[in-house]
Design a protein around this motif. Structure first.
Motif, PDB file in Angstrom:
ATOM      1  N   ARG B 168       0.835  -1.209   0.000  1.00 42.40           N
ATOM      2  CA  ARG B 168       0.000   0.000   0.000  1.00 42.40           C
ATOM      3  C   ARG B 168       0.867   1.255   0.000  1.00 42.40           C
ATOM      4  O   ARG B 168       0.588   2.208  -0.735  1.00 42.40           O
ATOM      5  N   HIS B 172       1.061   4.058  -2.888  1.00 43.82           N
ATOM      6  CA  HIS B 172       0.741   5.439  -2.501  1.00 43.82           C
ATOM      7  C   HIS B 172       1.812   6.387  -3.056  1.00 43.82           C
ATOM      8  O   HIS B 172       1.497   7.403  -3.670  1.00 43.82           O
ATOM      9  N   ASP B 194      -4.723  -4.308  -5.531  1.00 45.59           N
ATOM     10  CA  ASP B 194      -3.780  -3.189  -5.565  1.00 45.59           C
ATOM     11  C   ASP B 194      -3.908  -2.412  -6.865  1.00 45.59           C
ATOM     12  O   ASP B 194      -3.843  -1.184  -6.892  1.00 45.59           O
ATOM     13  N   GLN B 197      -6.837   0.070  -7.020  1.00 41.62           N
ATOM     14  CA  GLN B 197      -6.723   1.355  -6.312  1.00 41.62           C
ATOM     15  C   GLN B 197      -5.685   2.268  -6.944  1.00 41.62           C
ATOM     16  O   GLN B 197      -5.710   3.475  -6.731  1.00 41.62           O
TER      17      GLN B 197
END
Lengths: 310, 294
Positions: B168, B172, B194, B197
Motif C-alpha cells: 500500500r 501510494h 492493488d 486502487q
C-alpha cells in the motif's frame, strides 16, 4: 569520470581490493626493504667470483650473513610478490561484471546508464589502474630483490627471471585482469570464470612465453668460452663443425656426436641472447600483452553491450 | 497520444521456438497508470524488458516515446525509469551511495527529488541495502526510478514480495508521484486489489497475446457476471471460471443487464480463461462462444 564514480566503483570490490591490495602493498614494502637490507650485507664483488680459486678472508664472515638474508627474506617475499598480483587480478577482475550479473544488480545499473560502455569503463578503469600500478611496483621490487641477490648483475640488461620482474611482470598481471573481466562478462558466473581464467592465464602466459623464446632464439649468438656472465638468455648448445658452421642435434641423423667417453666429437658452443637485448625483449612482450589486454577488454565491453542483465 | 507502443511484437526463446509473446500490439497513453496483468509466463516481464532494451524482439518492434530501443537504447533509456522484478540494489552500498551511484550513471538524475521521497518514508540514508526490509528496498528502487524524472515508469512486479502494508505504501508513493509529475506508469502485478486502487487502465496478457486493453472504468462497465445456467441475454460470453463457492460463473461482455456487475478480478479471470482456448487452436482462428463454454 568523477572521483565519486571511481570511489563507488572501487567500493563494490572493496573486500577483494582491500585484502589483496594490503597484502601486496605489504609485500612490496617488505620486498624493497629486504632488497635494501640484502644489499647492505652484500660482500665485496670478489667474494662472489665463483671461478676464483681463493676468496679474501673477509668473505668467510660476510657470505653466511648474505646468503642467510637471501633465504630468510628474498625467497618468501619474491614468492609473495609473484603470486599476489596474479591473485588480485583474478579475484578483482572476474567478479567485476560476473557478480553484477549473478546478483542482478546489472538490471538496476543498466536500466539507469544510457551507455553500457560508459558503465563498463567506470567499473573497469579504476581497478585496472590499481592493478597496473601495484603490478609495476611489485615488478620493481622483484627487480630490486634480484639486483640485491646478484650485485654484479645489471638487471636492466640481464635475462634472469625474465617475465617475473619489471614491466613484463606488470603487463602479465594486467593481462590476467583483463582476461578475467572479459570471461566474467561472458560466463556471468564468478566461480566457473575464476577456474577458467586461472587455467587460461597459466596456459596462455606459458604458451606466449614459449613463443617469445622461440622468436628470441633467432637472435642468439655464440658465447665465447669463459664469457658467460649470467646476464644472457641461454638458448641451447650447438656443435661447431670443421667448416665453422654451427649445427644442432637435429643435424646428426646417422652419426653419434659423442664418443665412447661421452665427450662431444665436435667442439660445442653455447648459444645465448645477449643481456643487452633485455630491454627490447621486455618491450616486445609487454607490448604483446598490452595488445592482448586491449582485445580482452574490448571483448568484455562488447559482451556487456549485447547481453541480457542477470 | 501513445508513449509506449508495440507493433506486432513477438519474442521466442530457444531452438524449440517457445513464443513468450506473439503478435502483440499495445499502445499505452501518455499520463496513464496502466496495470499489466497475466499469469506467470504470459510475457509481462519480456514485454517490459523489451522497452528497456534488455530483450530484443524476435519480430515486430517496440517504441518508447517515439524511439525504438533496439536502434537507440541509450536515448530510449533516458525516457525510462525502471523498477526490476526483484530488488536489485547493491547490498554493500548504503542508500545514499545508491543515490550517488545513480548520479554518476544517469546525468539527468534528480538526487534531491529521490532523497525527498526516501525522507518521506523514513528510510535512513546511511543504512546498507542488505539492512533494509524487502519493502524498503522496493521503495529505494522506486525512489531511484522516480528520481530519473523520466516520462515513463516501468515497474516489473515490484509488489510481489511485499507485505500488504508495504504494498500500500509503495502504491501510494507511486500514484502520488506519477499524478504530480504527469508521468506514465506501466505496473506489472498479480495483485488485482492493488491494481484497482492505483491504476486507471488494464492490460491483460495471456499465452503471449493481448487479451484485454481498456480503461479500468470501461472494463468494469462493459462486463457482467452470470451464474452458470442462467441466461446471458444479449451479452457475449468471454469465459467461465469457478466462483468463491465453486459455483461456475460466466463473464459476459456487451450490453447485457443479466447477472451482476463484474469485479476487476472477475474481468481478469474471465479473459485469462478465454485466452487459453485460442492459444491452443492450431490454425490460429478465434474460439467460438460454444467452444469457450465447453
Amino acid at each position: 569520470m568523477t572521483l565519486d564514480a571511481v570511489r563507488l566503483s572501487l567500493r563494490l570490490s572493496r573486500f577483494e581490493i582491500l585484502t589483496f591490495g594490503l597484502l601486496l602493498t605489504a609485500a612490496i614494502i617488505g620486498g624493497l626493504a629486504a632488497a635494501a637490507y640484502i644489499a647492505s650485507v652484500a660482500p665485496p664483488a670478489a667474494c662472489l667470483d665463483y671461478q676464483a680459486e681463493a676468496l679474501p678472508p673477509v668473505c668467510d664472515q660476510m657470505l653466511p650473513a648474505f646468503f642467510a638474508a637471501q633465504s630468510r627474506f628474498a625467497g618468501p617475499l619474491a614468492s609473495a610478490l609473484v603470486a599476489l598480483p596474479f591473485a588480485m587480478a583474478l579475484f578483482v577482475g572476474v567478479p567485476l561484471v560476473a557478480r553484477e550479473l549473478e546478483r542482478g544488480t546489472s538490471r538496476l545499473a543498466w536500466s539507469l546508464a544510457p551507455s553500457r560502455w560508459r558503465w563498463y569503463l567506470v567499473r573497469v578503469a579504476p581497478a585496472l589502474l590499481l592493478i597496473a600500478v601495484l603490478g609495476l611496483l611489485a615488478g620493481h621490487a622483484l627487480d630490486r630483490l634480484l639486483a640485491a641477490a646478484e650485485p654484479a648483475l645489471d638487471v636492466s640488461a640481464a635475462f634472469p627471471n625474465f617475465g617475473y620482474r619489471g614491466v613484463v611482470f606488470a603487463s602479465r598481471a594486467v593481462f590476467v585482469f583483463c582476461l578475467a573481466v572479459a570471461l566474467g562478462a561472458i560466463l556471468g558466473r564468478t566461480l566457473p570464470a575464476l577456474i577458467l581464467v586461472g587455467i587460461l592465464a597459466v596456459a596462455g602466459i606459458g604458451a606466449g612465453s614459449d613463443l617469445h623464446r622461440q622468436l628470441l632464439a633467432s637472435e642468439a649468438v655464440p658465447v665465447p668460452e669463459g664469457a658467460w656472465d649470467g646476464s644472457d638468455l641461454y638458448i641451447e648448445d650447438r656443435f661447431e663443425l670443421p667448416d665453422g658452421s654451427l649445427v644442432t642435434w637435429d643435424y646428426f641423423s646417422q652419426e653419434n656426436p659423442y664418443d665412447d667417453q661421452g665427450d662431444p666429437i665436435y667442439p660445442t658452443v653455447m648459444m645465448a641472447v645477449p643481456g643487452e637485448r633485455y630491454r627490447f625483449a621486455e618491450t616486445v612482450q609487454a607490448g604483446a600483452l598490452a595488445a592482448g589486454s586491449v582485445v580482452a577488454l574490448l571483448l568484455g565491453g562488447y559482451v556487456v553491450g549485447r547481453r541480457r542483465p542477470g | 497520444m501513445a508513449i509506449l507502443e508495440t507493433h506486432d511484437v513477438g519474442k521466442s526463446y530457444g531452438r524449440r521456438a517457445q513464443w513468450a509473446l506473439r503478435h502483440v500490439d499495445i499502445t499505452v497513453p501518455d499520463g496513464s497508470i496502466t496495470a499489466l496483468v497475466g499469469p506467470n509466463g504470459s510475457g509481462k516481464s519480456t514485454l517490459l524488458k523489451s522497452w528497456v532494451g534488455f530483450e530484443t524482439p524476435t519480430e515486430g518492434r517496440v517504441v518508447v516515446d517515439g524511439i525504438d530501443p533496439q536502434r537507440d537504447r541509450g536515448a530510449a533509456l533516458t525516457r525510462i525509469g525502471y523498477v526490476p522484478q526483484a530488488p536489485s540494489l547493491y547490498r554493500e552500498l548504503t542508500v545514499d551511495e545508491h543515490v550517488r551511484l545513480t548520479i554518476t550513471l544517469r546525468p539527468s538524475f534528480d538526487p534531491a527529488y529521490a532523497r525527498q521521497r526516501l525522507d518521506d518514508l523514513g528510510i535512513p540514508h546511511s543504512a546498507r541495502a542488505e539492512q533494509l526490509s524487502g519493502g524498503q528496498q522496493a521503495q529505494v528502487g522506486l525512489a531511484l526510478a522516480l528520481g530519473t524524472r523520466a516520462p515513463v515508469l516501468l515497474l516489473d512486479e515490484p509488489l510481489a514480495s511485499l507485505d500488504p502494508l508495504a504494498r500500500r505504501e509503495f502504491l501510494h508513493v507511486l500514484v502520488d508521484s506519477v499524478r504530480a509529475d504527469g508521468t506514465t506508469a506501466l505496473l506489472s502485478s498479480h495483485v488485482i486489489t492493488d491494481i484497482q486502487q492505483a491504476c486507471d487502465r488494464l492490460l491483460v496478457l495471456g499465452g503471449g497475446r493481448t487479451l484485454l486493453d481498456l480503461p479500468i472504468a470501461a472494463a468494469l462497465a462493459e462486463h457482467r457476471v452470470v451464474p452458470g445456467g442462467e441466461s446471458m441475454g444479449s451479452g457475449r460470453l468471454v469465459g467461465t471460471f469457478p466462483g468463491a463457492d465453486n459455483e461456475r460463473l460466466a463473464l459476459v461482455s456487451g450490453a447485457s443487464d443479466h447477472g451482476r456487475p463484474a469485479t476487476l478480478e472477475e474481468v481478469v479471470l474471465g479473459h485469462l480463461v478465454a485466452g487459453r482456448l485460442p492459444a491452443l487452436a492450431a490454425d490460429g482462428r478465434a474460439a467460438s462462444d460454444a467452444e469457450r463454454v465447453a
